[in-house]
Design an enzyme around this catalytic site. Structure first.
Site, short mmCIF file in Angstrom:
data_model
loop_
_atom_site.label_atom_id
_atom_site.label_comp_id
_atom_site.label_asym_id
_atom_site.label_seq_id
_atom_site.Cartn_x
_atom_site.Cartn_y
_atom_site.Cartn_z
CD GLU A 109 6.53 -13.48 1.64
OE1 GLU A 109 5.88 -13.11 2.62
OE2 GLU A 109 6.06 -13.49 0.48
CB CYS A 133 -10.51 -9.54 -0.64
SG CYS A 133 -11.57 -9.53 0.82
CB CYS A 161 -17.90 -8.44 -3.77
SG CYS A 161 -17.30 -7.90 -2.16
CB CYS A 199 -14.48 -11.75 -5.27
SG CYS A 199 -13.70 -12.86 -4.08
CB CYS A 226 -17.86 -14.19 0.38
SG CYS A 226 -17.27 -12.93 1.51
#
Ligand code: SF4
Length: 347
Positions: free
Chosen positions: A37, A192, A199, A202, A208
């Site tokens: 991370e 995205c 899209c 997606c 959305c």
């Protein structure tokens, strides 16, 4: 448009489309999640992978970091950029070793106090490693939420951050929180995307709002680009006839903090005055090399290198303590900033 839809659609999508074989996912532990991370802050997955693999070979656990020298750790960070991250990992490992017997803590209140760990990174560690219901809000997640809910305004503004954190909390589930967290990061990274989001594949496209209003390109709201300033610095690549090069250890704060670089000319200093003050050895040849441009987040640095060949390096006691001679080629034992490493390889 219920929040459950959002969560369930992402979880369903994750089954066949999520990333499950990244190096830090194979033997997942709080330690592996923490290191990955931190490396992934500001850096893309494909860049991080080789660094992560090398780092874990040398530093398989918290103790191995706590016992090493910072110089060595930074050498494994060389080229990854944002070196404060490496220094914070070192500080954190020391704290964990001293205060937690090298076991990564399990509570938000303890984790958030560790150097280099903010709310989103703490959330990622708790969700991915401990499967606790904590939200994350990294760059990918902000983009997905800002588009899906059509949130306008600069992401850095505190009221926008607050809105996005509320939406992140609303959608984070109690069960399968690790899968959900990975899913939303993966969706932001692979579907995205910043430009040309996909899209058409997606799982969130039905509800959305950015897609509905064809505002994918406008969201998240971009700050108008300001022109980066240019800073210039003169550096001296001083080499002796036995192929040793003079390097300077930079202070821990500021750019390339704690890394090794070439000696720099100060304000108003000339090469001759620097040589008089610091070396006092006969110079064989001075060659000006082509300038090198290096980009930082807020400015561009123009490095003007001059190669200076001397016959013999002066005795150690005659140079200032921040300068060190290193035999070429330089292996991995010290941390070098990316452009310095490139220049050294060309010597
Ligand atoms: S539909 Fe398009 S803009 Fe909306 S979340 Fe999916 S990829 Fe992003």
């Amino acid at each position: 448009m219920s929040s459950n839809n959002f969560t369930n659609q992402l979880l369903d999508w994750f089954v066949n489309n999520g990333r499950k074989y990244l190096p830090w996912q194979l033997k997942k532990s709080p330690y592996s999640v923490w290191i990955s991370e931190i490396m992934l802050q500001q850096t893309q997955v494909k860049t991080v992978i080789p660094y992560y693999i090398n780092f874990m070979k040398r530093f398989p656990n918290i103790e191995s970091i706590a016992k090493c020298e910072l110089d060595e750790l930074l050498s494994y960070w060389s080229g990854l950029g944002y070196y404060a991250r490496g220094r914070n990992i070192y500080k954190t490992a020391k704290i964990l070793d001293k205060k937690y017997q090298s076991i990564f803590p399990k509570t938000y209140d303890e984790i958030i106090k560790l150097p280099g760990i903010g709310r989103s990174t703490a959330g990622a560690i708790l969700a991915l490693a401990y499967k606790k219901k904590y939200s994350i809000l990294d760059g990918n997640v902000k983009r997905v939420l800002a588009r899906y809910y059509r949130i306008e305004g600069f992401l850095q503004k505190s009221n926008i951050q607050e809105k996005l954190w509320n939406l992140a909390d609303l959608n984070t589930p109690s069960s399968n929180v690790d899968q959900y967290t990975q899913a939303i990061m993966d969706l932001g990274a692979t579907v995205c995307t910043r430009s040309r989001p996909k899209c058409f594949i997606c799982p969130l496209s039905e509800n959305c709002l950015a897609r509905f209003y064809s505002e994918q390109d406008k969201l998240p709201t971009r700050k108008p680009r300001t022109k980066k300033s240019i800073r210039e610095v003169g550096v001296m690549i001083i080499v002796d006839n036995k192929k040793s090069v003079l390097l300077e250890k930079r202070p821990n704060n500021g750019i390339w903090g704690g890394l090794y670089s070439f000696p720099e000319l100060g304000d108003g200093q000339t090469i001759n005055s620097w040589l008089d003050d610091n070396l006092r050895e006969p110079v064989e040849k001075i060659t000006r090399l082509n300038p090198i441009k290096h980009s930082f987040t807020h400015f561009n640095l123009l490095i003007n290198p001059t190669k200076i060949k001397i016959e013999n390096k002066p005795k150690k006691y005659r140079i200032k303590p921040r300068y060190f001679w290193h035999k070429l080629p330089i292996d991995r034992e010290i941390g070098l900033a990316a452009p310095i490493s490139v220049m050294i390889n060309e010597l």
